[in-house]
Write a protein that holds these residues in place. Sequence first.
Motif, PDB file in Angstrom:
ATOM      1  N   ASN A  64       0.839  -1.200   0.000  1.00  0.00           N
ATOM      2  CA  ASN A  64       0.000   0.000   0.000  1.00  0.00           C
ATOM      3  C   ASN A  64       0.876   1.252   0.000  1.00  0.00           C
ATOM      4  N   ILE A 123      -2.348  -1.801 -11.977  1.00  0.00           N
ATOM      5  CA  ILE A 123      -3.636  -2.159 -11.358  1.00  0.00           C
ATOM      6  C   ILE A 123      -4.740  -2.185 -12.414  1.00  0.00           C
ATOM      7  N   GLN A 156      -4.524  -5.281 -14.720  1.00  0.00           N
ATOM      8  CA  GLN A 156      -4.662  -6.605 -14.122  1.00  0.00           C
ATOM      9  C   GLN A 156      -6.131  -6.877 -13.813  1.00  0.00           C
ATOM     10  N   ALA A 181      -8.042  -6.681 -10.207  1.00  0.00           N
ATOM     11  CA  ALA A 181      -7.193  -6.070  -9.184  1.00  0.00           C
ATOM     12  C   ALA A 181      -7.684  -4.671  -8.839  1.00  0.00           C
ATOM     13  N   ASN A 182      -7.762  -4.397  -7.542  1.00  0.00           N
ATOM     14  CA  ASN A 182      -8.172  -3.078  -7.067  1.00  0.00           C
ATOM     15  C   ASN A 182      -7.023  -2.291  -6.462  1.00  0.00           C
ATOM     16  N   ASN A 183      -5.910  -2.975  -6.235  1.00  0.00           N
ATOM     17  CA  ASN A 183      -4.756  -2.302  -5.651  1.00  0.00           C
ATOM     18  C   ASN A 183      -3.484  -3.055  -6.031  1.00  0.00           C
ATOM     19  N   GLU A 217      -1.321  -4.592  -4.154  1.00  0.00           N
ATOM     20  CA  GLU A 217      -1.155  -5.866  -3.454  1.00  0.00           C
ATOM     21  C   GLU A 217      -1.821  -7.008  -4.219  1.00  0.00           C
ATOM     22  N   GLU A 218      -2.974  -6.754  -4.796  1.00  0.00           N
ATOM     23  CA  GLU A 218      -3.670  -7.792  -5.558  1.00  0.00           C
ATOM     24  C   GLU A 218      -2.923  -8.107  -6.861  1.00  0.00           C
ATOM     25  N   VAL A 219      -2.319  -7.100  -7.475  1.00  0.00           N
ATOM     26  CA  VAL A 219      -1.465  -7.349  -8.643  1.00  0.00           C
ATOM     27  C   VAL A 219      -0.285  -8.219  -8.228  1.00  0.00           C
ATOM     28  N   LEU A 253       0.053 -10.341  -5.686  1.00  0.00           N
ATOM     29  CA  LEU A 253      -0.321 -11.721  -5.376  1.00  0.00           C
ATOM     30  C   LEU A 253      -0.674 -12.501  -6.639  1.00  0.00           C
ATOM     31  N   THR A 254      -1.280 -11.838  -7.613  1.00  0.00           N
ATOM     32  CA  THR A 254      -1.593 -12.494  -8.878  1.00  0.00           C
ATOM     33  C   THR A 254      -0.315 -12.899  -9.605  1.00  0.00           C
ATOM     34  N   LYS A 283       0.243 -17.047  -3.960  1.00  0.00           N
ATOM     35  CA  LYS A 283      -0.060 -16.899  -2.538  1.00  0.00           C
ATOM     36  C   LYS A 283       0.711 -17.892  -1.660  1.00  0.00           C
TER      37      LYS A 283
END
Length: 247
Positions: free
Chosen positions: A195, A222, A225, A228-230, A232-234, A236-237, A241
């Motif tokens: 973040n 973001i 992808q 993805a909303n942020n 961090e989600e990019v 992890l993708t 995980k």
Amino acid sequence: MIQINQLSKKYKGAEFFSVKNLDLKVEEGEIYGLLGPNGAGKTTLISMLTSLLKPTSGSFTINGLNFKEHKNQLKQLIGIVPQEYALYPTLTAFENLEYFGSMYGIKGEILKNSINEHLEIMGLSKFANKKTATFSGGMKRRVNLIAGILHQPKVLFLDEPTVGVDVQSKNVIIDHLKLLNKQGTTIVYTSHHLNEAEFFCTHVAIIDNGEIIVKGIPSELIKNQTGANNLEEVFLTKTGKALRDHA
């Protein structure tokens, strides 16, 4: 400002490369984030760029200077803020900074005034004559940062500069880094705080297994992808995980 060409590092006895054929360009004035799981190669990459480690192969230049031919000149251009505290615990904050500043050839009143100015900015003036062994983690981080910027480096390398600090210390550190960047310092930064990186960095590169998986402007990564909303989600993708325990 930084041009990296096919840079690789394999440690003695290691089975795999920590950094593998990495290409990267960092423009002057950028805040460039190097993001990746534990053991991805971020610290190894920074260690090579700061001449702490010798590359296995490949090359890089900083401000047009080749690392093989202009090693001493490069060291004058750069500042380093390591992940570990680079401070002498039995010395006071002022004594630590006086020592590190003198290593860069800063002397006398110029050094004294610079130290006092930075201690004031970082909210540490009243602790100037206290031993750093007595400091909290956030205070040590702030002194650590000052030690890396006293000589006004053209390029500043930061390895996890806000890890383990309180919110107030983090805000002071980030705000000062933004000011340094506005004044012309190019910043290369690693962090696990996705973040923080999303809003702090002008560009990021996600590294895994010593290679760049994706790079670009955080908002564009973001946007491109799916789902993805942020950042961090990019992240992890792109990296998965699975746990990355590393020793």
